[in-house]
Design a protein around this motif. Structure first.
Motif, PDB file in Angstrom:
ATOM      1  N   LEU A  23       0.816  -1.212   0.000  1.00 43.86           N
ATOM      2  CA  LEU A  23       0.000   0.000   0.000  1.00 43.86           C
ATOM      3  C   LEU A  23       0.849   1.262   0.000  1.00 43.86           C
ATOM      4  N   THR A  24       2.080   1.195   0.496  1.00 43.42           N
ATOM      5  CA  THR A  24       2.997   2.324   0.310  1.00 43.42           C
ATOM      6  C   THR A  24       3.235   2.548  -1.181  1.00 43.42           C
ATOM      7  N   LYS A  25       3.442   1.464  -1.913  1.00 43.82           N
ATOM      8  CA  LYS A  25       3.620   1.554  -3.366  1.00 43.82           C
ATOM      9  C   LYS A  25       2.394   2.163  -4.035  1.00 43.82           C
ATOM     10  N   THR A  26       1.236   1.715  -3.628  1.00 42.11           N
ATOM     11  CA  THR A  26       0.000   2.231  -4.215  1.00 42.11           C
ATOM     12  C   THR A  26      -0.141   3.728  -3.980  1.00 42.11           C
ATOM     13  N   PHE A  27       0.116   4.172  -2.751  1.00 40.46           N
ATOM     14  CA  PHE A  27      -0.078   5.589  -2.432  1.00 40.46           C
ATOM     15  C   PHE A  27       0.978   6.472  -3.091  1.00 40.46           C
ATOM     16  N   TYR A  28       2.250   5.996  -3.194  1.00 43.42           N
ATOM     17  CA  TYR A  28       3.209   6.871  -3.874  1.00 43.42           C
ATOM     18  C   TYR A  28       2.897   6.955  -5.358  1.00 43.42           C
TER      19      TYR A  28
END
Length: 759
Positions: free
Chosen positions: A581-586
């Protein structure tokens, strides 16, 4: 009643209702291949193949790898579950060709004559043809708690179970035609174990899907408007959209669950519902039924203490034990000492034992009516033997009163003797209870036995509060008052099956996650209502049918392993959720910045594939399966968001800043994108370091290896060409390094402030 002949059996329809422990092969393939994210990735891959360079289509392999890994892992779990399910299946007693035999449930056929005894679960519908005080509990189907007396000609439904007596019925509906099969797949009206984890991930995917559509559209429009080359525009748009999709999150969750099932299966633990693994981690109250859980199966007859002279105590005990066609452990212990009832003691009427009555009886003509049961239930306090039975109970023995009676409707028993039975404590019980105490899991001992006897057992095992046992007959019915008493006490005796169910509800109402263990029919209702029902492998078929977890080796000592596995799965899924989800948000933030400002997207799909593989995909696989001692905590969704949102925003800002700074110079687009890739890797690699904490030796090797592989990618000409990397501008590289260090510091501060930094 001869039952069916072999020829009739061969021609009759079989009971082929599906097992509920696993999905079919086609269902597994469909769930892993035909997903929304796979469809989106396939369309994006096709666009790259048409308009871009083939190297940028590397992300398309994600579909193949995800599907293959998911299918293989779930098939492993399915194989394990199906094997254990066969072991767990209680055989069905039928009469064929005039002989009684035991057969697997799936070999029951329409018209079979099925024999019933206490604890038996009804797998098919039918009509009663013989009844010896047969009592059937249909509460799982109707909600009515009182057992129903069944007589020849009465209908019986699958999903119910025998609580007392014995009998036989003819199967009138089998397989998918049976009543319970029409409600669910098999045993009763219960659904999947509640899963905060599953619900949270479903919510994440729903929200992300809603964000990806407008942000992806904005990014696509921006790239097409600002780029002269259509292929470059499509490549940039695809890079952003692919990075937004947490394509491996569901896969890693499925793998963690599946591997958990396989690991528990090796320990002879059958997980009948996959989300139950999560429930194992969240349990904070464990309700134990003493008999069969803290004590081993079976009992030994210890003493027979006459209360008056001249009574045929031995004959009466032998006759009572012999009158039961399906003797319970108490009757078996008496039978072992008195195996041969007198010939002239023939039962003319019987009342089987039930947990609600706590006594059984039989009428023997001229020899009178005799009952055997709990002294504090049968006798008034002033009766002969009452005080002595209470004193005997303090030793932990099970004490029964043998009485003459006037009848069964109003027995008014006259005590003749006291009978004591020795119960065998499980040798591993004390150590297992100590484990739960260390893990802050509160244990509640709830038993149908005398409170004094239960207290003695609890004290011998070192259970806190064991000296303050409560007689459940004195408890209030109001759930709020009951819950308050339950929170303040540990040991309860003379608990009825309905009260066990009420206990579970009262504890849940006070915010507890409740697990219930048991092995007898008196535990079924409580097991069904508990957040997690755990049955012993030697328990009754009805108990094992409603439990989410079955300890096939019948060892209470397996429980710590079961709980630890649940905690491992939950903690590790939270770790990988933070990464994905870090990947998704960045990606979302970066796409918004690029789309609004009308800039070229900072990297190509091949770049995101490289970075995601090294900072998320490969590490997540190891982290999802790693051992851990972390305790489960509620609040999975908000906690993951508190980590992923600030980390993702800071990563996006760092990449955008370094790319923008590089674009203001004289470097080429390939060099500028290389700067962005370096920044993206270093910031997300630092996120990996934070998620992997505490950094044990193998985790240190893992994160160091990922850094080494990224460095190697720059060192080899072939990989530099394949991934379109050109680190030729020292100024840009220093900017990337400086921005990454600053971003890493901000991410560390953010996760510490939000309380999500692992220690």
């Amino acid at each position: 009643m001869e039952g069916l002949t072999s020829a009739q059996v061969a021609a009759a329809p079989r009971n082929l209702a599906p097992r509920r422990t696993s999905r079919s092969l086609w269902a597994i393939v469909r769930a892993n291949v035909f997903t929304l994210f796979n469809l989106v990735i396939a369309v994006l891959w096709a666009l790259i193949m048409i308009f871009g360079e083939w190297q940028n289509g590397l992300f398309g392999l994600v579909i193949v790898f995800n599907a293959l890994i998911g299918i293989v892992q779930e098939l492993r779990a399915k194989t394990t579950l199906d094997k254990l399910a066969v072991v767990n299946e209680a055989p069905v007693r039928v009469r064929r060709d005039g002989a009684d035999q035991e057969i697997p449930p799936r070999e029951v056929v329409l018209g079979d004559l099925i024999l019933l005894g206490p604890g038996d679960r009804l797998l098919v519908d039918g009509e009663v043809v013989a009844s010896e005080s047969l009592e059937i509990d249909e509460s799982l189907l109707t909600g009515e708690a009182d057992p129903v007396h069944k007589q020849p000609g009465d209908k019986v439904l699958s999903g119910s179970f025998v609580v007392a007596g014995s009998g036989a019925f003819t199967a009138t509906a089998v397989g998918a035609d049976a009543y319970a099969a029409r409600l669910t797949e098999e045993a009763s009206k219960f659904g999947l174990a509640r899963s905060e984890l599953r619900d949270g991930i479903t919510r994440f995917i729903r929200y992300i899907t809603l964000l990806v559509i407008p942000v992806g559209a904005l990014l696509t429009w921006s790239q097409i408007r600002t780029q002269n080359d259509f292929g470059t525009a499509i490549t940039g748009a695809v890079a952003g959209i692919v990075t937004m999709i947490p394509e491996g999150l569901v896969l890693m969750t499925s793998i963690a669950f599946a591997v958990g099932v396989v690991r528990l299966g090796r320990r002879k633990v059958l997980v009948q519902e996959l989300p139950a693994i999560e429930g194992l981690a969240r349990v904070d109250v464990l309700c134990l039924d003493k008999t069969g859980t803290l004590t081993a199966g079976g009992m030994d007859l210890d003493e027979v203490i006459p209360l008056r002279d001249g009574e045929p105590v031995g004959d009466a005990l032998a006759a009572l034990a012999g009158s039961d066609s399906r003797p319970n452990p108490t009757a078996q212990a008496i039978k072992a000492r008195h195996p041969h009832p007198p010939d002239d003691w023939t039962a003319t009427d019987t009342v089987p034992f039930s947990s609600a009555r706590k006594w059984s009886g039989a009428a023997f003509g001229d020899h009178g009516t005799w009952v055997l049961g709990a002294p504090d239930v049968l006798l008034p306090p002033e009766a002969d033997g009452y005080a002595r039975s209470a004193a005997l109970a303090t030793t932990g023995a099970r004490v029964l009163a043998l009485c003459r009676a006037d009848g069964f409707d109003d027995p008014r028993p006259d005590p003749v003797a006291l009978v004591t039975l020795k119960q065998r404590l499980r040798p591993d019980a004390k150590e297992t209870l100590a484990y739960f105490a260390r893990q802050n899991v509160t244990v509640k001992v709830i038993s149908g036995d005398n409170p004094t006897a239960v207290s003695a057992i609890a004290l011998s095992l070192g259970i806190p509060g064991g000296d303050r046992a409560i007689d459940a007959r004195t408890l209030p019915e109001d759930p709020a008052e009951l819950g308050e008493i339950l929170d303040g006490h540990t040991v309860f005796g003379r608990v009825t099956p309905a009260q066990k169910r009420a206990f579970v509800g009262a504890l849940q109402a006070r915010g507890h996650t409740v697990a219930m263990t048991g092995d007898g029919v008196n535990d079924v209702l409580a097991l069904k209502d508990a957040d997690l029902g755990i049955a012993m492998g030697a328990g009754s078929p009805a108990t094992k049918a409603v439990a989410q977890v079955v300890l096939l080796d019948n060892r209470f000592a397996t429980m710590p392993t079961v709980v630890a596995e649940g905690r491992r799965v939950l903690a590790n899924i939270e770790r990988v959720s933070n990464l994905f989800l870090t990947k998704t948000f960045y990606a979302i933030v970066l796409s918004l910045l690029v789309g609004v400002l009308g800039l070229t997207f900072p990297f190509e799909p091949r770049h995101s594939t490289l970075v995601n593989a090294l900072t998320i995909g490969i590490p997540a696989f190891f982290l999802a399966l790693a051992p851990t001692d972390e305790r489960s905590r509620p609040g999975f969704v908000p906690r993951v968001l508190r980590f992923a949102v600030p980390a993702g925003v800071i990563c996006a800002a760092a990449v955008f800043l370094s790319f923008w700074a590089a674009r203001t110079g004289s470097s080429t687009l390939v060099q500028d994108r290389t700067t962005a890739v370096i920044t993206l890797f270093l910031t997300t690699w630092w996120v990996l370091v934070l998620v992997a904490r505490p950094l044990l030796w193998w985790k240190t090797v893992l994160v160091a290896t990922m850094l080494g592989l990224f460095t190697l990618t720059f060192a080899l000409p072939l990989t530099r060409w394949f991934f379109a990397l050109e680190p030729g501008d020292p100024g840009n590289d220093l900017v990337a390094l400086g921005v990454s260090v600053a971003a890493a510091a901000l991410i560390s501060l953010a996760v510490k402030v939000t309380g999500t930094l692992r220690t």
